[in-house]
Each structure stands twice: as C-alpha cells, then as structure tokens.
Design an enzyme around this catalytic site. Structure first.
Site, short mmCIF file in Angstrom:
data_model
loop_
_atom_site.label_atom_id
_atom_site.label_comp_id
_atom_site.label_asym_id
_atom_site.label_seq_id
_atom_site.Cartn_x
_atom_site.Cartn_y
_atom_site.Cartn_z
CE LYS A 5 5.85 12.78 56.30
NZ LYS A 5 5.20 13.19 55.03
CG HIS B 292 -5.85 17.76 55.72
ND1 HIS B 292 -4.75 18.34 55.11
CD2 HIS B 292 -5.71 16.41 55.53
CE1 HIS B 292 -3.98 17.39 54.60
NE2 HIS B 292 -4.53 16.23 54.84
NE ARG C 16 20.89 19.93 72.68
CZ ARG C 16 21.54 20.57 73.65
NH1 ARG C 16 21.50 20.10 74.89
NH2 ARG C 16 22.22 21.65 73.39
CE LYS D 88 1.15 8.03 57.34
NZ LYS D 88 0.68 9.31 57.92
CD GLU E 179 7.40 12.34 52.33
OE1 GLU E 179 7.43 13.41 51.73
OE2 GLU E 179 6.61 12.11 53.27
NE ARG F 86 6.23 8.91 55.81
CZ ARG F 86 6.52 9.06 57.10
NH1 ARG F 86 7.65 8.54 57.57
NH2 ARG F 86 5.71 9.69 57.91
CG ASN G 101 3.18 13.61 50.34
OD1 ASN G 101 2.70 14.18 51.29
ND2 ASN G 101 4.41 13.09 50.36
CG HIS H 273 -0.79 20.24 51.84
ND1 HIS H 273 0.35 19.51 52.11
CD2 HIS H 273 -1.69 19.88 52.78
CE1 HIS H 273 0.13 18.74 53.16
NE2 HIS H 273 -1.10 18.94 53.57
CD GLU I 139 -5.04 12.18 54.20
OE1 GLU I 139 -4.45 11.22 53.66
OE2 GLU I 139 -4.66 13.36 54.11
CG HIS J 284 -1.62 15.33 50.68
ND1 HIS J 284 -2.40 14.26 50.29
CD2 HIS J 284 -1.76 15.43 52.03
CE1 HIS J 284 -2.97 13.73 51.37
NE2 HIS J 284 -2.61 14.43 52.42
#
Length: 353
Positions: free
Chosen positions: A137, A257, A115, A215, A225, A229, A233, A240, A179, A236
């Site tokens: 993230k 990426h 946990r 950032k 987000e 935030r 993206n 993606h 990025e 993306h």
C-alpha cells in the site's frame, strides 16, 4: 532469521538486510539511486544506513519534512520535480528510509514517477516495520483524511533492522505496538496473550517477525483487499476518524496513529460485544490492556458527532454503506458489519468510563 517471502519480494531481517541490499544493487545496475529521508531520519538513521552500504554505491539524497501533516500531494510534487531535475529515469531506484509516512509517500512517488520506478523500503519505526513492510500500500492523505489517494504497488524488497528502533521515543514504540496487538486480536489469541504481558521493548525482534508473518499470510490470500485483507482494518474505521478529527482540530492535541487505533479497537470491541458475539470477559480484557498502555482521551458529544461524520470517508465503504470489521471472539474477526447509529454513543461512553 529467515527472510519472509511475499507474493513478489522478500522482507529481510537484521544481518541479512544490508547484505541483501548490497547484492541487489550490484546485480541490478540502476542508472541512479535516490534515498528519501525526512528531517528526523536524516539525522538519526542515515548514518547507520550509509555505514552499511557498499562504499562504491553513490546516491542522491532527497529530504522531506517529518510528520503526517506533510503526507500530501504537495510533498509528492516537490519530490517528483527533484527527481526530474536530478535526471532520474525509468531505470532509477528510490530507497525510502523512514517511518510509515516516508514509506507510504515514497512508494507512491516511485510508483507514479515516469509511470513507475523501482523502490525499496527500509522502515525505521516499529509501526512501519509491522504494518507498512508488507502489502504494497502506498499513498498520501487528502487534507486530514487518511490515505485517500494511492496505489497498491510492491517494492523490490523490504529491510527490517531493529537497531533503528533505538532512535524512537517510548511513545512512538507504543504507537507501533498497537498494530502488533491488533494482529493478536484478529488472528491468534495466544499471540495476543503473549503481547499483552510484554513490559519492555528491548527484545522485540521475534515478535516483529511474528507480526510480519501474520500480515503476510493475510495479504497473500487477498492482495487487493476484496475480502480477508479487510480484517487488518480492525480498529481503523473509528480510529482513523479520531486521528483525522484531532489532526485538523487546532484546539485538540493530535494523536499518533497507534494511539488513535488503540481507541478504535476498544470502541469496535464494544460494538463486537453488541453485534457479533464477543464475550464480555474478552471485551474487558481488551479495554484493560489498551487503557493500561495508552492515555485516556476525553470526547464531548460535539466531538463524537464530528468524528462520526468522518466515517463516510472510510476506504472500506461501499455503495454508501459504512462497513466495520468486528470480532466474534479474539482471533476470529468478521468483515462488512453494519453498525446501528445509536450504538456509537454507548461505545464512546464505555471507552471513557
């Protein structure tokens, strides 16, 4: 160079990085320390890491295969079992030494083992330094679908040491630089203008610092987000989908990426001109900048259809609606924009012409 303070931890740079790590380890008395590497960082980055670590700190080494294809639950299961077999407990620490795959997956492994155990990220690629270093993230892919399983959980600290960049190829550096260019497009036209004039990657420290600050400013205002935030993206949603499509298609060469996101930013800039007021001169500037740095990829009508079907898996979607981040102008994004389907073909045609 001053450390950057996030909501719950610090990003330490260069000389401060390892001194902060050694002080932290001495003060916290972890029951066990584990270091996660992949097959590349074990060879290229672990020697520098161990040379800077206090000699009285012992650690157990965990290794995973390199590459996005291994960013999955199967790899997590292997690492959870190794931690268990090595008697890791809730007072253990996991140090993730690697690029975005290692820090994303390692952070998820740490966040879920018993946990949650403490973890520290040491990003070794340009992409992970400017992207994964801030925000908490963590997660893994589901098949070829990017980052479908994960949690937001913060590390104890992040260490940015640009000596690790010496281990990277020019292609990998360009992937990370995409990025950074994104940060200019969504926050600051002057930063965009500075970045697009950079021709070599031998003096990046101050620019990396600016990108991490950028950032962090966004994440501090919207850690989970919900609104702001989402601007991170930009590029993306389509990027993606392109990355996932090429990754799972054995007849096509996959992209890094940043290479896929660069395509996504051209496509979404075209959509911005059509829908949110981006000027044609700025669209041309964006396309010219990315096309000069990243190779052109051709897409057939069938490819485009398959790519568009993947949009339904984008994490920003809500209630069956595909939401885009577009630009009103360079430095001013707009979130939650819906795009008419007939514009996608035109966007791809503009990219490839």
């Amino acid at each position: 160079m001053e450390s950057i303070i996030t909501s719950s931890y610090a990003v330490h740079f260069e000389q401060m990085a390892f001194s902060s790590l050694n002080s932290h380890l001495a003060a916290n008395h972890y029951s066990k320390v584990f270091v996660l590497v992949d097959s590349n960082t074990k060879k290229d980055c672990l020697p520098l890491f161990t040379s800077k670590l206090n000699s009285n700190v012992g650690f157990e080494l965990l290794e995973m295969p390199a590459g996005e294809i291994h960013k999955n639950i199967a790899t997590c299961t292997t690492l959870w079992e190794e931690l268990s077999n090595l008697d890791a407990d809730r007072k253990s620490l996991l140090i993730n030494l690697g690029g975005g795959v290692v820090t994303d997956l390692g952070g998820f492994v740490a966040s879920t083992f018993k946990r949650g155990i403490a973890f520290i990220n040491i990003p070794t690629t340009l992409l992970s330094m400017v992207d994964a270093s801030v925000g908490g993230k963590t997660g893994v892919d589901l098949g070829a679908l990017k980052n479908q399983v994960g949690v937001i959980n913060q590390p104890e600290m992040v260490l940015v040491v640009t000596d690790f960049l010496k281990t990277l190829s020019e292609r990998e550096l360009h992937s990370g630089y995409a990025e950074m260019l994104k940060h200019g497009l969504i926050r600051d036209r002057s930063y965009w203008n500075t970045l697009k004039e950079v021709s070599t990657f031998d003096k990046l420290t101050s620019l990396i610092y600016t990108s991490v600050v950028t950032k962090n400013e966004v994440v501090l205002k919207d850690p989970t987000e919900q609104n702001l935030r989402k601007i991170l993206n930009f590029g993306h949603t389509l990027g993606h989908a392109i990355e996932s499509y090429l990754l799972e298609n054995p007849n096509r060469e996959s992209l890094l990426h940043g290479e896929a996101i660069a395509i996504g930013m051209i496509l979404e800039s075209y959509l911005s001109k059509e829908l949110t007021g981006l000027k044609a001169v700025d669209l041309h500037d964006i396309k010219k900048t990315f096309r000069s740095r990243y190779p052109l990829v051709q897409f057939s009508a069938e490819d485009i259809t398959e790519i568009l079907t993947l949009l339904k898996f984008d994490k920003k979607n809500s209630h069956g609606t595909i939401n885009f981040v577009l630009l009103e102008t360079i430095g001013k994004p707009k979130i939650d924009v819906q795009v008419p389907g007939e514009l996608f073909g035109d966007a791809f045609a503009y990219y490839m012409e």
